[in-house]
Design a protein around this motif. Structure first.
Motif, PDB file in Angstrom:
ATOM      1  N   MET A   1      -2.834  84.401  23.531  1.00 31.36           N
ATOM      2  CA  MET A   1      -1.392  84.436  23.654  1.00 31.36           C
ATOM      3  C   MET A   1      -0.791  83.424  22.676  1.00 31.36           C
ATOM      4  SD  MET A   1       1.121  84.087  26.951  1.00 31.36           S
ATOM      5  CE  MET A   1       0.738  85.693  27.556  1.00 31.36           C
ATOM      6  N   ARG A   2       0.310  83.822  22.055  1.00 34.36           N
ATOM      7  CA  ARG A   2       0.986  82.954  21.098  1.00 34.36           C
ATOM      8  C   ARG A   2       1.636  81.765  21.811  1.00 34.36           C
ATOM      9  NH1 ARG A   2       4.556  87.193  17.673  1.00 34.36           N
ATOM     10  NH2 ARG A   2       4.484  85.667  15.997  1.00 34.36           N
ATOM     11  N   LYS A   3       1.671  80.660  21.112  1.00 37.48           N
ATOM     12  CA  LYS A   3       2.265  79.428  21.614  1.00 37.48           C
ATOM     13  C   LYS A   3       3.747  79.407  21.237  1.00 37.48           C
ATOM     14  CE  LYS A   3       1.624  74.484  20.708  1.00 37.48           C
ATOM     15  NZ  LYS A   3       0.726  73.533  20.027  1.00 37.48           N
ATOM     16  N   LEU A   4       4.596  78.896  22.136  1.00 39.13           N
ATOM     17  CA  LEU A   4       6.016  78.718  21.851  1.00 39.13           C
ATOM     18  C   LEU A   4       6.334  77.228  21.848  1.00 39.13           C
ATOM     19  CD1 LEU A   4       8.893  79.655  21.362  1.00 39.13           C
ATOM     20  CD2 LEU A   4       9.127  80.009  23.837  1.00 39.13           C
ATOM     21  N   ILE A   5       6.877  76.755  20.719  1.00 36.08           N
ATOM     22  CA  ILE A   5       7.235  75.350  20.518  1.00 36.08           C
ATOM     23  C   ILE A   5       8.754  75.235  20.522  1.00 36.08           C
ATOM     24  CG2 ILE A   5       7.142  73.392  18.932  1.00 36.08           C
ATOM     25  CD1 ILE A   5       4.607  74.807  17.702  1.00 36.08           C
ATOM     26  N   LEU A   6       9.288  74.383  21.390  1.00 36.36           N
ATOM     27  CA  LEU A   6      10.716  74.067  21.356  1.00 36.36           C
ATOM     28  C   LEU A   6      10.894  72.811  20.525  1.00 36.36           C
ATOM     29  CD1 LEU A   6      13.688  74.260  22.219  1.00 36.36           C
ATOM     30  CD2 LEU A   6      13.079  72.895  24.225  1.00 36.36           C
ATOM     31  N   GLN A   7      11.673  72.904  19.459  1.00 36.62           N
ATOM     32  CA  GLN A   7      11.971  71.769  18.574  1.00 36.62           C
ATOM     33  C   GLN A   7      13.455  71.470  18.698  1.00 36.62           C
ATOM     34  OE1 GLN A   7      10.467  69.612  16.030  1.00 36.62           O
ATOM     35  NE2 GLN A   7      12.492  68.837  16.497  1.00 36.62           N
ATOM     36  N   SER A   8      13.784  70.225  19.014  1.00 32.84           N
ATOM     37  CA  SER A   8      15.193  69.871  19.088  1.00 32.84           C
ATOM     38  C   SER A   8      15.398  68.420  18.710  1.00 32.84           C
ATOM     39  CB  SER A   8      15.737  70.117  20.497  1.00 32.84           C
ATOM     40  OG  SER A   8      17.144  70.018  20.485  1.00 32.84           O
ATOM     41  N   MET A   9      16.590  68.129  18.233  1.00 29.24           N
ATOM     42  CA  MET A   9      16.995  66.755  17.961  1.00 29.24           C
ATOM     43  C   MET A   9      17.979  66.359  19.047  1.00 29.24           C
ATOM     44  SD  MET A   9      17.473  66.782  13.845  1.00 29.24           S
ATOM     45  CE  MET A   9      16.936  65.145  13.407  1.00 29.24           C
ATOM     46  N   VAL A  10      17.839  65.129  19.524  1.00 29.43           N
ATOM     47  CA  VAL A  10      18.766  64.605  20.520  1.00 29.43           C
ATOM     48  C   VAL A  10      19.162  63.189  20.144  1.00 29.43           C
ATOM     49  CG1 VAL A  10      17.857  66.017  22.424  1.00 29.43           C
ATOM     50  CG2 VAL A  10      16.949  63.717  22.046  1.00 29.43           C
ATOM     51  N   THR A  11      20.262  62.758  20.724  1.00 28.34           N
ATOM     52  CA  THR A  11      20.690  61.374  20.571  1.00 28.34           C
ATOM     53  C   THR A  11      19.913  60.525  21.576  1.00 28.34           C
ATOM     54  OG1 THR A  11      22.430  61.628  22.215  1.00 28.34           O
ATOM     55  CG2 THR A  11      23.009  62.129  19.923  1.00 28.34           C
ATOM     56  N   LEU A  12      20.000  59.227  21.434  1.00 33.66           N
ATOM     57  CA  LEU A  12      19.331  58.331  22.365  1.00 33.66           C
ATOM     58  C   LEU A  12      19.846  58.533  23.786  1.00 33.66           C
ATOM     59  CD1 LEU A  12      17.268  56.078  22.675  1.00 33.66           C
ATOM     60  CD2 LEU A  12      19.080  54.433  22.184  1.00 33.66           C
ATOM     61  N   ASP A  13      21.106  58.966  23.940  1.00 33.24           N
ATOM     62  CA  ASP A  13      21.632  59.221  25.272  1.00 33.24           C
ATOM     63  C   ASP A  13      21.492  60.688  25.695  1.00 33.24           C
ATOM     64  OD1 ASP A  13      23.605  59.699  23.322  1.00 33.24           O
ATOM     65  OD2 ASP A  13      25.255  58.931  24.534  1.00 33.24           O
ATOM     66  N   GLY A  14      20.641  61.444  25.011  1.00 32.39           N
ATOM     67  CA  GLY A  14      20.214  62.753  25.479  1.00 32.39           C
ATOM     68  C   GLY A  14      21.058  63.953  25.119  1.00 32.39           C
ATOM     69  N   TYR A  15      21.942  63.838  24.155  1.00 34.10           N
ATOM     70  CA  TYR A  15      22.774  64.976  23.769  1.00 34.10           C
ATOM     71  C   TYR A  15      22.202  65.679  22.542  1.00 34.10           C
ATOM     72  CZ  TYR A  15      26.045  62.814  26.955  1.00 34.10           C
ATOM     73  OH  TYR A  15      26.626  62.265  28.062  1.00 34.10           O
ATOM     74  N   PHE A  16      22.299  67.007  22.528  1.00 30.89           N
ATOM     75  CA  PHE A  16      21.832  67.753  21.362  1.00 30.89           C
ATOM     76  C   PHE A  16      22.977  68.135  20.442  1.00 30.89           C
ATOM     77  CE2 PHE A  16      23.081  71.467  23.705  1.00 30.89           C
ATOM     78  CZ  PHE A  16      23.304  72.441  22.765  1.00 30.89           C
ATOM     79  N   ALA A  17      24.215  67.957  20.907  1.00 33.74           N
ATOM     80  CA  ALA A  17      25.395  68.239  20.089  1.00 33.74           C
ATOM     81  C   ALA A  17      26.540  67.386  20.609  1.00 33.74           C
ATOM     82  CB  ALA A  17      25.770  69.717  20.160  1.00 33.74           C
ATOM     83  N   SER A  18      27.490  67.120  19.738  1.00 34.01           N
ATOM     84  CA  SER A  18      28.690  66.401  20.164  1.00 34.01           C
ATOM     85  C   SER A  18      29.513  67.331  21.058  1.00 34.01           C
ATOM     86  CB  SER A  18      29.493  65.965  18.931  1.00 34.01           C
ATOM     87  OG  SER A  18      29.981  67.093  18.246  1.00 34.01           O
ATOM     88  N   PRO A  19      30.556  66.833  21.716  1.00 35.50           N
ATOM     89  CA  PRO A  19      31.345  67.707  22.602  1.00 35.50           C
ATOM     90  C   PRO A  19      31.900  68.947  21.898  1.00 35.50           C
ATOM     91  CG  PRO A  19      31.905  65.420  23.012  1.00 35.50           C
ATOM     92  CD  PRO A  19      31.010  65.439  21.785  1.00 35.50           C
ATOM     93  N   ASP A  20      32.203  68.827  20.604  1.00 39.58           N
ATOM     94  CA  ASP A  20      32.733  69.978  19.858  1.00 39.58           C
ATOM     95  C   ASP A  20      31.631  70.775  19.154  1.00 39.58           C
ATOM     96  OD1 ASP A  20      32.081  68.149  17.918  1.00 39.58           O
ATOM     97  OD2 ASP A  20      34.073  68.074  17.002  1.00 39.58           O
ATOM     98  N   GLY A  21      30.367  70.467  19.474  1.00 40.83           N
ATOM     99  CA  GLY A  21      29.248  71.220  18.925  1.00 40.83           C
ATOM    100  C   GLY A  21      28.739  70.738  17.587  1.00 40.83           C
ATOM    101  N   LYS A  22      29.285  69.680  17.047  1.00 40.67           N
ATOM    102  CA  LYS A  22      28.867  69.196  15.727  1.00 40.67           C
ATOM    103  C   LYS A  22      27.517  68.500  15.790  1.00 40.67           C
ATOM    104  CE  LYS A  22      33.346  68.938  13.613  1.00 40.67           C
ATOM    105  NZ  LYS A  22      34.392  68.128  13.059  1.00 40.67           N
ATOM    106  N   LEU A  23      26.811  68.597  14.676  1.00 38.29           N
ATOM    107  CA  LEU A  23      25.487  67.991  14.533  1.00 38.29           C
ATOM    108  C   LEU A  23      25.479  66.975  13.402  1.00 38.29           C
ATOM    109  CD1 LEU A  23      23.416  71.307  14.813  1.00 38.29           C
ATOM    110  CD2 LEU A  23      24.044  69.729  16.653  1.00 38.29           C
TER     111      LEU A  23
END
Length: 185
Positions: A1-23
């Protein structure tokens, strides 16, 4: 079975995007681009939620991306892409396929197909449903040295606890830290 890797960047306080979605807080440098090439060379396909697809397609398919990070852009543009959205009518990025049905069932099918690993970038709502279905085999989280104070949490729709095992820590010269986790189930 193929492996699925989740890759994400987060801030130190755990957010993946600003409130308006900016990166715009992502720390991107040559070392991160080298890591991105390593990851993209190790997978046979990419999974995206609709919003992440729109953001990444808008950048990686442009001449600016080919100029700024040609090695990453070539891989991002070449690899097959599976876009999970119930509202999007079409996808235009090269090698992209729109998936409008049940995301869990479709990912289960993709994982059973022959081939190498799959990677998913960000896509927090899609990630939450795949976490609940125990379909993510590895979490690669890059913690950036920034605190936003508010924003969009990466895992906001999780209902049940998932215990993870830390497999590797990779500090980056930028001050970011790449954490590799696997579920303990």
């Amino acid at each position: 079975m193929r492996k699925l890797i989740l890759q994400s960047m987060v801030t130190l306080d755990g957010y993946f995007a600003s409130p308006d979605g900016k990166l715009d807080w992502h720390v991107v440098d040559a070392e991160l681009n080298d890591y991105a090439c390593e990851l993209l060379d190790a997978v046979d396909g990419l999974l995206f939620g609709g919003a992440t697809y729109a953001c990444l397609a808008a950048y990686w398919s442009t001449p600016a991306a080919a100029h700024d990070a040609p090695e990453v852009a070539e891989r991002m543009n070449r690899l097959p892409k599976f876009v999970f959205s119930r509202t999007r009518q079409r996808v235009d990025w090269h090698a992209a396929q729109l998936c409008t049905g049940d995301a869990v069932a479709e990912v289960e099918r993709l994982k059973r197909e022959p081939g190498g690993a799959l990677a998913m970038f960000g896509s927090s709502r899609l990630a939450s449903s795949l976490i609940a279905a125990e379909l993510i085999d590895e979490f690669r989280i890059i913690v950036n040295p920034v605190i936003l104070g508010r924003g969009r949490p990466l895992f906001s729709d999780i209902r049940n606890r998932l215990s993870l095992r830390l497999c590797r820590i990779r500090p980056l010269r930028s001050g970011s830290v790449l954490l590799y986790y696997q579920p303990e189930h």
